[in-house]
Design a protein around this motif. Structure first.
Motif, PDB file in Angstrom:
ATOM      1  N   VAL A  69      14.244  11.668   8.539  1.00 37.51           N
ATOM      2  CA  VAL A  69      13.863  10.381   9.140  1.00 37.51           C
ATOM      3  C   VAL A  69      12.609   9.840   8.452  1.00 37.51           C
ATOM      4  O   VAL A  69      12.526   8.661   8.108  1.00 37.51           O
ATOM      5  CB  VAL A  69      13.620  10.541  10.664  1.00 37.51           C
ATOM      6  CG1 VAL A  69      13.152   9.234  11.270  1.00 37.51           C
ATOM      7  CG2 VAL A  69      14.876  11.044  11.355  1.00 37.51           C
ATOM      8  N   LEU A  70      11.625  10.699   8.233  1.00 44.32           N
ATOM      9  CA  LEU A  70      10.381  10.251   7.590  1.00 44.32           C
ATOM     10  C   LEU A  70      10.640   9.782   6.157  1.00 44.32           C
ATOM     11  O   LEU A  70      10.023   8.822   5.687  1.00 44.32           O
ATOM     12  CB  LEU A  70       9.324  11.359   7.613  1.00 44.32           C
ATOM     13  CG  LEU A  70       8.888  11.860   9.005  1.00 44.32           C
ATOM     14  CD1 LEU A  70       7.732  12.841   8.883  1.00 44.32           C
ATOM     15  CD2 LEU A  70       8.495  10.698   9.916  1.00 44.32           C
ATOM     16  N   ALA A  71      11.555  10.461   5.479  1.00 43.42           N
ATOM     17  CA  ALA A  71      11.887  10.060   4.106  1.00 43.42           C
ATOM     18  C   ALA A  71      12.493   8.647   4.111  1.00 43.42           C
ATOM     19  O   ALA A  71      12.194   7.830   3.236  1.00 43.42           O
ATOM     20  CB  ALA A  71      12.859  11.052   3.479  1.00 43.42           C
ATOM     21  N   GLU A  72      13.294   8.372   5.127  1.00 43.99           N
ATOM     22  CA  GLU A  72      13.917   7.044   5.262  1.00 43.99           C
ATOM     23  C   GLU A  72      12.870   5.936   5.394  1.00 43.99           C
ATOM     24  O   GLU A  72      13.088   4.801   5.008  1.00 43.99           O
ATOM     25  CB  GLU A  72      14.811   6.998   6.506  1.00 43.99           C
ATOM     26  CG  GLU A  72      16.172   7.631   6.309  1.00 43.99           C
ATOM     27  CD  GLU A  72      17.046   6.800   5.388  1.00 43.99           C
ATOM     28  OE1 GLU A  72      17.188   5.600   5.661  1.00 43.99           O
ATOM     29  OE2 GLU A  72      17.561   7.362   4.388  1.00 43.99           O
ATOM     30  N   LEU A  73      11.735   6.295   5.997  1.00 46.01           N
ATOM     31  CA  LEU A  73      10.675   5.297   6.186  1.00 46.01           C
ATOM     32  C   LEU A  73      10.020   4.918   4.858  1.00 46.01           C
ATOM     33  O   LEU A  73       9.295   3.936   4.771  1.00 46.01           O
ATOM     34  CB  LEU A  73       9.575   5.836   7.119  1.00 46.01           C
ATOM     35  CG  LEU A  73       9.960   6.178   8.555  1.00 46.01           C
ATOM     36  CD1 LEU A  73       8.752   6.738   9.305  1.00 46.01           C
ATOM     37  CD2 LEU A  73      10.472   4.929   9.264  1.00 46.01           C
TER      38      LEU A  73
ATOM     39  N   HIS B 115       0.821  -1.214   0.000  1.00 45.75           N
ATOM     40  CA  HIS B 115       0.000   0.000   0.000  1.00 45.75           C
ATOM     41  C   HIS B 115       0.859   1.271   0.000  1.00 45.75           C
ATOM     42  O   HIS B 115       1.997   1.263   0.460  1.00 45.75           O
ATOM     43  CB  HIS B 115      -0.918   0.021   1.231  1.00 45.75           C
ATOM     44  CG  HIS B 115      -1.785  -1.199   1.351  1.00 45.75           C
ATOM     45  ND1 HIS B 115      -2.438  -1.744   0.258  1.00 45.75           N
ATOM     46  CD2 HIS B 115      -2.102  -1.981   2.413  1.00 45.75           C
ATOM     47  CE1 HIS B 115      -3.119  -2.824   0.658  1.00 45.75           C
ATOM     48  NE2 HIS B 115      -2.928  -2.992   1.960  1.00 45.75           N
ATOM     49  N   SER B 116       0.281   2.360  -0.502  1.00 47.47           N
ATOM     50  CA  SER B 116       0.941   3.667  -0.456  1.00 47.47           C
ATOM     51  C   SER B 116       0.517   4.373   0.833  1.00 47.47           C
ATOM     52  O   SER B 116      -0.582   4.129   1.345  1.00 47.47           O
ATOM     53  CB  SER B 116       0.519   4.521  -1.658  1.00 47.47           C
ATOM     54  OG  SER B 116       0.774   3.829  -2.853  1.00 47.47           O
ATOM     55  N   ILE B 117       1.401   5.259   1.333  1.00 49.23           N
ATOM     56  CA  ILE B 117       1.134   5.881   2.643  1.00 49.23           C
ATOM     57  C   ILE B 117       1.265   7.392   2.623  1.00 49.23           C
ATOM     58  O   ILE B 117       2.274   7.948   2.172  1.00 49.23           O
ATOM     59  CB  ILE B 117       2.117   5.332   3.716  1.00 49.23           C
ATOM     60  CG1 ILE B 117       1.961   3.816   3.835  1.00 49.23           C
ATOM     61  CG2 ILE B 117       1.886   6.020   5.068  1.00 49.23           C
ATOM     62  CD1 ILE B 117       2.934   3.164   4.799  1.00 49.23           C
TER      63      ILE B 117
ATOM     64  N   VAL C 115       7.744   6.794   3.131  1.00 47.02           N
ATOM     65  CA  VAL C 115       6.333   7.166   2.949  1.00 47.02           C
ATOM     66  C   VAL C 115       6.181   7.958   1.649  1.00 47.02           C
ATOM     67  O   VAL C 115       7.118   8.592   1.176  1.00 47.02           O
ATOM     68  CB  VAL C 115       5.767   7.968   4.158  1.00 47.02           C
ATOM     69  CG1 VAL C 115       5.810   7.120   5.411  1.00 47.02           C
ATOM     70  CG2 VAL C 115       6.497   9.288   4.356  1.00 47.02           C
ATOM     71  N   ASP C 116       4.996   7.904   1.070  1.00 48.77           N
ATOM     72  CA  ASP C 116       4.765   8.540  -0.228  1.00 48.77           C
ATOM     73  C   ASP C 116       4.426  10.014  -0.101  1.00 48.77           C
ATOM     74  O   ASP C 116       4.636  10.796  -1.021  1.00 48.77           O
ATOM     75  CB  ASP C 116       3.616   7.814  -0.947  1.00 48.77           C
ATOM     76  CG  ASP C 116       3.957   6.357  -1.148  1.00 48.77           C
ATOM     77  OD1 ASP C 116       4.566   6.037  -2.169  1.00 48.77           O
ATOM     78  OD2 ASP C 116       3.644   5.535  -0.246  1.00 48.77           O
TER      79      ASP C 116
END
Ligand code: C5P
Length: 232
Positions: A77-81, A56-58, A83-84
């Protein structure tokens, strides 16, 4: 930009509820989901890897607002996760938003919240001491968001026209407050149907309870998706 999949707001308190809910969709159906503060703070990054592993996309809806340096680091940090899409508060200012963009990078969509839809004009004038109309404030924040190089804003479908006029037709408008025709509005006041939001120019719609609380979530999702994708 037009996203065919309505974004489902996963407003659940824990990972088990999310697993149960996602289990009601056919395997292989790729969804676009919104993970907000409650779920993220309860489960941490684990919920992101779990949802991603299902294909799924987030949209991670954490609405960051802090000094530019802190936001830039947090965005890395969020980019590392992986997320879209994620977001910040436009009230943090152009410098903060530009720092957020640097931190998040180019791989995903970064949008800003202008005025929360829970804020009335009276509250804005009293609490924030912004002595203008709510519409003017939303327009102003949208322009600042574009100036900072972000992709768009979260807004009411009723504001899409004025925002695109103040920025550009390509400026992304992501709109919650969507209800299928004839359904329960819950606590949402200024709502639109998926088809109306499409015709207003929304690029993404976010739908929570009409899908999460439905007796058959997959059927509700498909009906909303069909209405959103219907030719105008
Ligand atoms: O259940 P419902 O469709 O009302 O959920 C809408 C989702 O969008 C919720 O997660 C809510 O927090 C979020 N949202 C909103 N209005 C905004 C910003 C976010 O309803 N302005």
């Amino acid at each position: 930009m037009f996203e065919k999949r309505p974004i489902i707001a996963l407003d659940f308190p824990d990972g088990d509820s999310v697993k149960r809910f996602l289990g009601k969709f056919p395997e292989g159906e790729s969804l676009y989901v919104k993970i907000g503060m409650e779920l993220y703070y309860a489960c941490g990054a684990e919920i992101i890897s779990y949802v991603k592993s299902m294909g799924h996309s987030i949209f991670l809806d954490l609405k960051l607002h802090d000094i530019p340096n802190t936001v830039e680091a947090a965005m890395r940090v969020l980019a590392e996760l992986g997320v879209d899409m994620t977001n910040v508060h436009a009230a943090g200012g152009v410098e903060m938003m530009a720092a957020a963009k640097r931190g998040f990078g180019k791989q995903g969509i970064l949008i800003a919240v202008t005025q929360l839809t829970s804020t009335s004009q009276e509250q804005m004038q009293d609490n924030q001491n912004i002595q203008t109309t709510l519409e003017d404030s939303v327009r102003h924040y949208a322009k600042k968001t574009a100036e900072a190089g972000l992709d768009g804003v979260v807004c009411s479908a009723h504001e899409v026209g004025l925002i695109k006029e103040a920025t550009s037709i390509d400026f992304v408008c992501l709109t919650p407050g969507i209800r299928p025709a004839g359904s329960d509005c819950g606590d949402q006041k200024r709502i639109m149907t998926p088809r109306q939001a499409r015709s207003a120019g929304s690029n993404f719609i976010v739908v929570g309870r009409p899908i999460t609380q439905a007796a058959d979530p997959y059927q509700a999702y498909q009906a909303i998706k069909a209405d959103w994708n219907a030719s105008l």
